[in-house]
Motif scaffolding. Structure first.
Motif, PDB file in Angstrom:
ATOM      1  N   MET A   1       0.836  -1.183   0.000  1.00 58.54           N
ATOM      2  CA  MET A   1       0.000   0.000   0.000  1.00 58.54           C
ATOM      3  C   MET A   1       0.883   1.249   0.000  1.00 58.54           C
ATOM      4  N   THR A   2       0.533   2.189  -0.868  1.00 58.15           N
ATOM      5  CA  THR A   2       1.301   3.415  -1.028  1.00 58.15           C
ATOM      6  C   THR A   2       0.371   4.612  -0.862  1.00 58.15           C
ATOM      7  N   ALA A   3       0.876   5.666  -0.256  1.00 60.07           N
ATOM      8  CA  ALA A   3       0.101   6.901  -0.117  1.00 60.07           C
ATOM      9  C   ALA A   3       0.548   7.879  -1.191  1.00 60.07           C
ATOM     10  N   ILE A   4      -0.419   8.472  -1.879  1.00 54.66           N
ATOM     11  CA  ILE A   4      -0.127   9.494  -2.876  1.00 54.66           C
ATOM     12  C   ILE A   4      -0.833  10.785  -2.478  1.00 54.66           C
ATOM     13  N   PRO A   5      -0.391  11.919  -3.024  1.00 52.89           N
ATOM     14  CA  PRO A   5      -1.054  13.186  -2.692  1.00 52.89           C
ATOM     15  C   PRO A   5      -2.503  13.219  -3.155  1.00 52.89           C
ATOM     16  N   SER A   6      -3.310  13.916  -2.390  1.00 56.44           N
ATOM     17  CA  SER A   6      -4.699  14.168  -2.771  1.00 56.44           C
ATOM     18  C   SER A   6      -5.067  15.563  -2.283  1.00 56.44           C
ATOM     19  N   ILE A   7      -6.147  16.078  -2.810  1.00 58.76           N
ATOM     20  CA  ILE A   7      -6.594  17.413  -2.410  1.00 58.76           C
ATOM     21  C   ILE A   7      -7.351  17.304  -1.087  1.00 58.76           C
ATOM     22  N   ALA A   8      -6.959  18.124  -0.118  1.00 57.76           N
ATOM     23  CA  ALA A   8      -7.612  18.151   1.186  1.00 57.76           C
ATOM     24  C   ALA A   8      -8.660  19.256   1.251  1.00 57.76           C
ATOM     25  N   CYS A   9      -8.458  20.341   0.484  1.00 57.45           N
ATOM     26  CA  CYS A   9      -9.376  21.481   0.542  1.00 57.45           C
ATOM     27  C   CYS A   9      -9.249  22.308  -0.729  1.00 57.45           C
ATOM     28  N   HIS A  21     -16.166  30.207  -1.100  1.00 59.59           N
ATOM     29  CA  HIS A  21     -16.513  28.785  -1.102  1.00 59.59           C
ATOM     30  C   HIS A  21     -15.354  27.967  -0.550  1.00 59.59           C
ATOM     31  N   ILE A  22     -15.667  26.955   0.263  1.00 61.56           N
ATOM     32  CA  ILE A  22     -14.665  26.022   0.782  1.00 61.56           C
ATOM     33  C   ILE A  22     -15.240  24.616   0.680  1.00 61.56           C
ATOM     34  N   THR A  23     -14.476  23.715   0.071  1.00 58.43           N
ATOM     35  CA  THR A  23     -14.855  22.310   0.008  1.00 58.43           C
ATOM     36  C   THR A  23     -13.746  21.497   0.663  1.00 58.43           C
ATOM     37  N   LEU A  24     -14.114  20.634   1.612  1.00 58.30           N
ATOM     38  CA  LEU A  24     -13.156  19.778   2.306  1.00 58.30           C
ATOM     39  C   LEU A  24     -13.266  18.357   1.788  1.00 58.30           C
ATOM     40  N   PHE A  25     -12.141  17.637   1.799  1.00 54.57           N
ATOM     41  CA  PHE A  25     -12.101  16.260   1.331  1.00 54.57           C
ATOM     42  C   PHE A  25     -11.462  15.383   2.393  1.00 54.57           C
ATOM     43  N   PRO A  26     -11.937  14.138   2.532  1.00 50.07           N
ATOM     44  CA  PRO A  26     -11.352  13.240   3.531  1.00 50.07           C
ATOM     45  C   PRO A  26      -9.957  12.783   3.120  1.00 50.07           C
ATOM     46  N   SER A  27      -9.128  12.491   4.127  1.00 51.26           N
ATOM     47  CA  SER A  27      -7.763  12.013   3.896  1.00 51.26           C
ATOM     48  C   SER A  27      -7.581  10.657   4.568  1.00 51.26           C
ATOM     49  N   ALA A  28      -6.645   9.885   4.033  1.00 54.92           N
ATOM     50  CA  ALA A  28      -6.338   8.572   4.598  1.00 54.92           C
ATOM     51  C   ALA A  28      -5.510   8.769   5.864  1.00 54.92           C
ATOM     52  N   PRO A  29      -5.483   7.883   6.782  1.00 56.67           N
ATOM     53  CA  PRO A  29      -6.159   6.601   6.860  1.00 56.67           C
ATOM     54  C   PRO A  29      -7.522   6.672   7.545  1.00 56.67           C
ATOM     55  N   LEU A  30      -7.858   7.813   8.140  1.00 54.61           N
ATOM     56  CA  LEU A  30      -9.107   7.914   8.901  1.00 54.61           C
ATOM     57  C   LEU A  30     -10.333   8.169   8.039  1.00 54.61           C
ATOM     58  N   ASN A  31     -10.134   8.513   6.773  1.00 61.08           N
ATOM     59  CA  ASN A  31     -11.209   8.863   5.851  1.00 61.08           C
ATOM     60  C   ASN A  31     -12.038  10.022   6.401  1.00 61.08           C
ATOM     61  N   ALA A  32     -11.349  10.982   6.999  1.00 62.73           N
ATOM     62  CA  ALA A  32     -11.966  12.191   7.539  1.00 62.73           C
ATOM     63  C   ALA A  32     -11.039  13.362   7.220  1.00 62.73           C
ATOM     64  N   PRO A  33     -11.580  14.582   7.152  1.00 63.13           N
ATOM     65  CA  PRO A  33     -10.703  15.739   6.905  1.00 63.13           C
ATOM     66  C   PRO A  33      -9.638  15.868   7.991  1.00 63.13           C
ATOM     67  N   ARG A  35      -8.257  18.611   9.149  1.00 59.33           N
ATOM     68  CA  ARG A  35      -8.497  19.771  10.001  1.00 59.33           C
ATOM     69  C   ARG A  35      -9.995  20.078  10.018  1.00 59.33           C
ATOM     70  N   THR A  36     -10.389  20.921  10.943  1.00 58.81           N
ATOM     71  CA  THR A  36     -11.787  21.344  11.007  1.00 58.81           C
ATOM     72  C   THR A  36     -12.038  22.397   9.927  1.00 58.81           C
ATOM     73  N   PRO A  37     -13.303  22.661   9.588  1.00 61.99           N
ATOM     74  CA  PRO A  37     -13.584  23.721   8.611  1.00 61.99           C
ATOM     75  C   PRO A  37     -13.013  25.080   9.030  1.00 61.99           C
ATOM     76  N   LEU A  42      -8.883  29.344   8.197  1.00 63.73           N
ATOM     77  CA  LEU A  42      -7.723  30.139   8.631  1.00 63.73           C
ATOM     78  C   LEU A  42      -6.514  29.885   7.738  1.00 63.73           C
ATOM     79  N   LEU A  43      -6.336  28.639   7.275  1.00 64.86           N
ATOM     80  CA  LEU A  43      -5.239  28.343   6.342  1.00 64.86           C
ATOM     81  C   LEU A  43      -5.420  29.107   5.040  1.00 64.86           C
ATOM     82  N   LEU A  44      -6.660  29.167   4.549  1.00 67.00           N
ATOM     83  CA  LEU A  44      -6.924  29.922   3.324  1.00 67.00           C
ATOM     84  C   LEU A  44      -6.656  31.403   3.541  1.00 67.00           C
ATOM     85  N   ALA A  45      -7.040  31.926   4.695  1.00 59.21           N
ATOM     86  CA  ALA A  45      -6.795  33.335   4.992  1.00 59.21           C
ATOM     87  C   ALA A  45      -5.297  33.622   5.088  1.00 59.21           C
TER      88      ALA A  45
END
Length: 182
Positions: A1-9, A21-33, A35-37, A42-45
């Motif tokens: 099993m290999t981890a590759i980059p994916s979009i988180a937000c 607009h903000i869209t969040l995406f789940p990340s491995a291994p927990l299949n949850a975002p 960070r919180t919205p 704040l990261l976007l700001a």
């Protein structure tokens, strides 16, 4: 099993620095975002200062505004923010989780090995798709951009278009590094 980059937000920021607009995406291994919205907001700001400083340096060097700002900053060892600014001042930000998607052996990138990082042009496809979705939104006769980025710079509505939200979700879920990038 290999981890590759994916979009988180994926985020869209108005010309008056207001989040549209903000869209969040789940990340491995927990299949949850990761960070919180609020944390992603704040990261976007935090990218706004980088957009401003780079656009000033582009203007002073006579290079003009290229649109693609590339890597804005590495947030930590796992997250990195990439940015694009339209000629109307609307900014698109993609936060990438470098270990966000688990794939089988071979890396899943179509190149035979795991991905270690992102090349310069890997995010251009994402920003082109985001801009196309935003242009489709602007073509809607019921969408009033001035409601979302008022000239006074205060307030502003978030984008509530279901089609736009579906487009952002499709863009984030379908992006795979190394596929279709130039």
């Amino acid at each position: 099993m290999t981890a590759i980059p994916s979009i988180a937000c994926l985020g869209v920021i108005g010309k008056n620095n207001n989040p549209l607009h903000i869209t969040l995406f789940p990340s491995a291994p927990l299949n949850a975002p990761l960070r919180t919205p609020l944390q992603f907001s704040l990261l976007l700001a935090s990218t706004l200062d980088i957009f401003e400083s780079r656009s000033k340096s582009n203007a002073s060097s006579g290079g003009g505004l290229s649109g693609d700002f590339g890597l804005l900053h590495a947030i930590d060892e796992r997250l990195a923010a990439y940015g694009f600014e339209t000629n109307t001042g609307v900014r698109f930000v993609a936060v990438v989780d470098m270990r966000g998607r688990i794939v089988g052996e071979g890396g899943g990138t179509g190149k035979g090995g795991p991905s270690v990082g992102l090349r310069e042009g890997e995010m251009k496809l994402v920003f082109r798709a985001m801009q196309a979705a935003y242009v489709r939104l602007l073509q809607n006769p019921f969408y009033e951009p001035d409601e979302h980025s008022p000239p006074t710079g205060r307030g502003g509505k978030k984008i509530t278009s279901r089609r736009f939200a579906e487009d952002m979700k499709r863009i984030g879920e379908s992006w795979v590094p190394g596929v279709g990038s130039s």
